[in-house]
Design a protein around this motif. Sequence first.
Motif, PDB file in Angstrom:
ATOM      1  N   PHE A 133     -28.935  -0.242   1.504  1.00 54.21           N
ATOM      2  CA  PHE A 133     -30.221   0.051   0.890  1.00 54.21           C
ATOM      3  C   PHE A 133     -30.763   1.393   1.369  1.00 54.21           C
ATOM      4  CE2 PHE A 133     -30.956  -4.814   0.611  1.00 54.21           C
ATOM      5  CZ  PHE A 133     -30.067  -4.884  -0.441  1.00 54.21           C
ATOM      6  N   ASP A 134     -30.580   1.701   2.650  1.00 57.44           N
ATOM      7  CA  ASP A 134     -31.045   2.991   3.176  1.00 57.44           C
ATOM      8  C   ASP A 134     -30.324   4.149   2.492  1.00 57.44           C
ATOM      9  OD1 ASP A 134     -32.796   1.739   4.882  1.00 57.44           O
ATOM     10  OD2 ASP A 134     -31.487   1.854   6.636  1.00 57.44           O
ATOM     11  N   SER A 135     -29.030   4.001   2.299  1.00 54.67           N
ATOM     12  CA  SER A 135     -28.274   5.073   1.651  1.00 54.67           C
ATOM     13  C   SER A 135     -28.647   5.199   0.180  1.00 54.67           C
ATOM     14  CB  SER A 135     -26.769   4.843   1.817  1.00 54.67           C
ATOM     15  OG  SER A 135     -26.370   3.605   1.252  1.00 54.67           O
ATOM     16  N   LEU A 136     -28.975   4.087  -0.475  1.00 56.75           N
ATOM     17  CA  LEU A 136     -29.427   4.140  -1.864  1.00 56.75           C
ATOM     18  C   LEU A 136     -30.759   4.878  -1.953  1.00 56.75           C
ATOM     19  CD1 LEU A 136     -29.412   3.399  -4.861  1.00 56.75           C
ATOM     20  CD2 LEU A 136     -30.385   1.166  -4.225  1.00 56.75           C
ATOM     21  N   ILE A 137     -31.687   4.558  -1.073  1.00 53.92           N
ATOM     22  CA  ILE A 137     -32.995   5.234  -1.070  1.00 53.92           C
ATOM     23  C   ILE A 137     -32.813   6.730  -0.876  1.00 53.92           C
ATOM     24  CG2 ILE A 137     -35.141   5.472   0.235  1.00 53.92           C
ATOM     25  CD1 ILE A 137     -34.844   2.366   0.767  1.00 53.92           C
ATOM     26  N   GLN A 138     -31.932   7.116   0.029  1.00 56.39           N
ATOM     27  CA  GLN A 138     -31.689   8.533   0.269  1.00 56.39           C
ATOM     28  C   GLN A 138     -31.011   9.188  -0.931  1.00 56.39           C
ATOM     29  OE1 GLN A 138     -32.900  10.164   3.053  1.00 56.39           O
ATOM     30  NE2 GLN A 138     -32.452  11.902   1.698  1.00 56.39           N
ATOM     31  N   PHE A 139     -30.095   8.451  -1.566  1.00 59.92           N
ATOM     32  CA  PHE A 139     -29.428   8.958  -2.773  1.00 59.92           C
ATOM     33  C   PHE A 139     -30.449   9.280  -3.851  1.00 59.92           C
ATOM     34  CE2 PHE A 139     -28.052   7.831  -7.059  1.00 59.92           C
ATOM     35  CZ  PHE A 139     -26.980   8.690  -7.259  1.00 59.92           C
ATOM     36  N   VAL A 140     -31.386   8.375  -4.082  1.00 56.78           N
ATOM     37  CA  VAL A 140     -32.400   8.584  -5.115  1.00 56.78           C
ATOM     38  C   VAL A 140     -33.297   9.767  -4.744  1.00 56.78           C
ATOM     39  CG1 VAL A 140     -34.365   7.558  -6.322  1.00 56.78           C
ATOM     40  CG2 VAL A 140     -32.342   6.172  -5.847  1.00 56.78           C
ATOM     41  N   GLU A 160     -30.966 -13.590  -3.499  1.00 60.21           N
ATOM     42  CA  GLU A 160     -31.325 -13.148  -2.151  1.00 60.21           C
ATOM     43  C   GLU A 160     -31.106 -11.641  -2.002  1.00 60.21           C
ATOM     44  OE1 GLU A 160     -30.185 -14.038   2.555  1.00 60.21           O
ATOM     45  OE2 GLU A 160     -29.397 -15.331   0.956  1.00 60.21           O
ATOM     46  N   GLN A 161     -29.963 -11.147  -2.450  1.00 60.39           N
ATOM     47  CA  GLN A 161     -29.706  -9.714  -2.377  1.00 60.39           C
ATOM     48  C   GLN A 161     -30.639  -8.943  -3.309  1.00 60.39           C
ATOM     49  OE1 GLN A 161     -26.071  -7.934  -4.101  1.00 60.39           O
ATOM     50  NE2 GLN A 161     -25.645  -7.075  -2.058  1.00 60.39           N
ATOM     51  N   ARG A 162     -30.900  -9.501  -4.497  1.00 57.24           N
ATOM     52  CA  ARG A 162     -31.842  -8.874  -5.421  1.00 57.24           C
ATOM     53  C   ARG A 162     -33.200  -8.669  -4.769  1.00 57.24           C
ATOM     54  NH1 ARG A 162     -35.582 -11.486 -10.026  1.00 57.24           N
ATOM     55  NH2 ARG A 162     -36.570 -12.052  -8.059  1.00 57.24           N
ATOM     56  N   ASP A 163     -33.723  -9.725  -4.157  1.00 57.87           N
ATOM     57  CA  ASP A 163     -35.046  -9.646  -3.546  1.00 57.87           C
ATOM     58  C   ASP A 163     -35.068  -8.677  -2.371  1.00 57.87           C
ATOM     59  OD1 ASP A 163     -35.848 -11.464  -5.423  1.00 57.87           O
ATOM     60  OD2 ASP A 163     -35.929 -13.181  -4.058  1.00 57.87           O
ATOM     61  N   ALA A 164     -33.975  -8.632  -1.603  1.00 56.44           N
ATOM     62  CA  ALA A 164     -33.892  -7.699  -0.475  1.00 56.44           C
ATOM     63  C   ALA A 164     -33.888  -6.250  -0.982  1.00 56.44           C
ATOM     64  CB  ALA A 164     -32.645  -7.986   0.349  1.00 56.44           C
ATOM     65  N   LEU A 165     -33.178  -5.992  -2.083  1.00 55.99           N
ATOM     66  CA  LEU A 165     -33.141  -4.652  -2.665  1.00 55.99           C
ATOM     67  C   LEU A 165     -34.515  -4.251  -3.174  1.00 55.99           C
ATOM     68  CD1 LEU A 165     -31.799  -2.122  -3.801  1.00 55.99           C
ATOM     69  CD2 LEU A 165     -31.002  -3.485  -5.746  1.00 55.99           C
ATOM     70  N   GLU A 180     -31.114 -12.997 -14.924  1.00 55.74           N
ATOM     71  CA  GLU A 180     -32.496 -13.003 -14.450  1.00 55.74           C
ATOM     72  C   GLU A 180     -32.540 -13.029 -12.924  1.00 55.74           C
ATOM     73  OE1 GLU A 180     -36.528 -15.675 -15.229  1.00 55.74           O
ATOM     74  OE2 GLU A 180     -34.597 -16.665 -14.917  1.00 55.74           O
ATOM     75  N   ALA A 181     -31.603 -13.723 -12.311  1.00 51.35           N
ATOM     76  CA  ALA A 181     -31.579 -13.870 -10.853  1.00 51.35           C
ATOM     77  C   ALA A 181     -30.961 -12.678 -10.133  1.00 51.35           C
ATOM     78  CB  ALA A 181     -30.803 -15.139 -10.483  1.00 51.35           C
ATOM     79  N   ARG A 182     -30.373 -11.717 -10.872  1.00 49.98           N
ATOM     80  CA  ARG A 182     -29.566 -10.680 -10.222  1.00 49.98           C
ATOM     81  C   ARG A 182     -29.880  -9.238 -10.601  1.00 49.98           C
ATOM     82  NH1 ARG A 182     -26.773 -15.264 -10.749  1.00 49.98           N
ATOM     83  NH2 ARG A 182     -25.280 -15.854  -9.109  1.00 49.98           N
ATOM     84  N   PHE A 194     -22.271   3.337  -6.517  1.00 53.70           N
ATOM     85  CA  PHE A 194     -22.050   1.896  -6.336  1.00 53.70           C
ATOM     86  C   PHE A 194     -20.572   1.504  -6.418  1.00 53.70           C
ATOM     87  CE2 PHE A 194     -26.554   1.776  -7.761  1.00 53.70           C
ATOM     88  CZ  PHE A 194     -27.080   1.096  -6.669  1.00 53.70           C
ATOM     89  N   SER A 195     -19.702   2.437  -6.756  1.00 51.56           N
ATOM     90  CA  SER A 195     -18.278   2.129  -6.873  1.00 51.56           C
ATOM     91  C   SER A 195     -17.740   1.542  -5.569  1.00 51.56           C
ATOM     92  CB  SER A 195     -17.494   3.395  -7.224  1.00 51.56           C
ATOM     93  OG  SER A 195     -16.115   3.126  -7.291  1.00 51.56           O
ATOM     94  N   GLY A 196     -17.065   0.396  -5.665  1.00 48.40           N
ATOM     95  CA  GLY A 196     -16.484  -0.257  -4.502  1.00 48.40           C
ATOM     96  C   GLY A 196     -17.453  -1.099  -3.697  1.00 48.40           C
ATOM     97  N   SER A 197     -18.729  -1.153  -4.118  1.00 51.21           N
ATOM     98  CA  SER A 197     -19.717  -1.963  -3.396  1.00 51.21           C
ATOM     99  C   SER A 197     -19.851  -3.334  -4.046  1.00 51.21           C
ATOM    100  CB  SER A 197     -21.075  -1.259  -3.379  1.00 51.21           C
ATOM    101  OG  SER A 197     -21.719  -1.386  -4.635  1.00 51.21           O
ATOM    102  N   ASP A 198     -20.681  -4.194  -3.461  1.00 56.55           N
ATOM    103  CA  ASP A 198     -20.902  -5.524  -4.029  1.00 56.55           C
ATOM    104  C   ASP A 198     -22.068  -5.535  -5.015  1.00 56.55           C
ATOM    105  OD1 ASP A 198     -22.940  -5.138  -2.227  1.00 56.55           O
ATOM    106  OD2 ASP A 198     -22.434  -6.834  -0.941  1.00 56.55           O
ATOM    107  N   ILE A 199     -22.584  -4.353  -5.364  1.00 52.07           N
ATOM    108  CA  ILE A 199     -23.607  -4.199  -6.396  1.00 52.07           C
ATOM    109  C   ILE A 199     -22.988  -3.404  -7.544  1.00 52.07           C
ATOM    110  CG2 ILE A 199     -25.837  -3.179  -6.981  1.00 52.07           C
ATOM    111  CD1 ILE A 199     -26.741  -3.710  -4.141  1.00 52.07           C
TER     112      ILE A 199
END
Length: 383
Positions: free
Chosen positions: A2-9, A323-328, A367-369, A294-299
């Motif tokens: 998530f930290d790397s995604l925030i920095q990417f954006v 759970e992962q959705r809500d954490a993101l 809806e859950a993801r 996101f290539s190679g990740s679980d998202i």
Amino acid sequence: MFDSLIQFVRDFYRTSEFIPLHAPVFRGSERKFVVESIESTFVSSVGAFVERFEQQMVDYTGSPRAIATVNGTAALHVALQLAGVSSGDLVITQPLTFVATCNAIAYCGAEPVFVDVDRETLGLSPAALEAWLEEHAHVDGDGVCRLKDGSRVVRACLPMHTFGHPADLDGLLAICQRWSLALVEDAAESLGSLYKGRHTGTFGLLGILSFNGNKIITTGGGGMILAGEELGARAKHLTTTAKKPHPFEYVHDEIGYNYRLPNINAALGCAQMLQLDAFIDAKRALASRYAEFFSGSDIELIQEPVGCRSNYWLNAVVCEGREQRDALLKATNENGVMSRPIWQLMSHLPSFSHCRRGDLANSEWLEARVVNLPSSVPQEPLA
């Protein structure tokens, strides 16, 4: 992750400030055209920019007619009426959509029937549509689709091109033809999206577009009905209070609507249309960068269906679970990077919880993801 995604954006948008989900970009002739509208004194529903904007949309989409309205919901309301939807009818649609889709059905006195989506397109599933019709409906001797007990008419099918990704139009059109259903396309989010080389919103009996402040181009608020010549003429009549032409008398020959787009809003739209191709290029470039990230990740990033070109209005990712959705969602929003979950299913809302539905397994899974990530066109063109 998530930290790397925030920095990417943040790196993409080159800012440490708050990053919205989708902001408009005004870097063309918007100010000039709006001032022209003001100086003409024609700022309401009569003016040169309204007709110019409609012609731009005809030229861009290939639709025979385009009729500008105050918003996409108004466009959809009138489109459904023109498709023959009336009080007591059923309209088959998807539960995974924005509430305006179902509100427009309700405005006609009709009721939505919720049929599942395909995971690949996020749009109405032809297989699920056929299965529901086989189980619950028949075409009577007059060629009208009805419930098997004969109590209700199933009048139309209303798919939505979710986040700009085209639904399976070939499959839906074939089923609608077999079952005598009018196909009306909710293309509110898909201006610039192509299905097999042809613009979304031009396959059904009618289609609609939206130009809300968060869409790929904006008029502040606005919509468009795409139709053939005859229905297009009827749409313009109904959306201009059903007023008949006359040198001075006020003659209204049926109940109409004050739904015409104001000239001052259309001026904004005319300027935005001149930049649409550049906007699409920028959004597709962002989608490509998200896909690489996101290539190679679980998202997983949701990408355009095969044979289609998506405008990637909103980039969407599929998480492993809620759970992962809500954490993101929590991590991004707490750090000033706006993200949002996909809509709650319409079948879960109090207004539509009583409506008929099929098996909605895919819709509930999504809806859950699904999470939407920042998708604005950069305020400055990419180098």
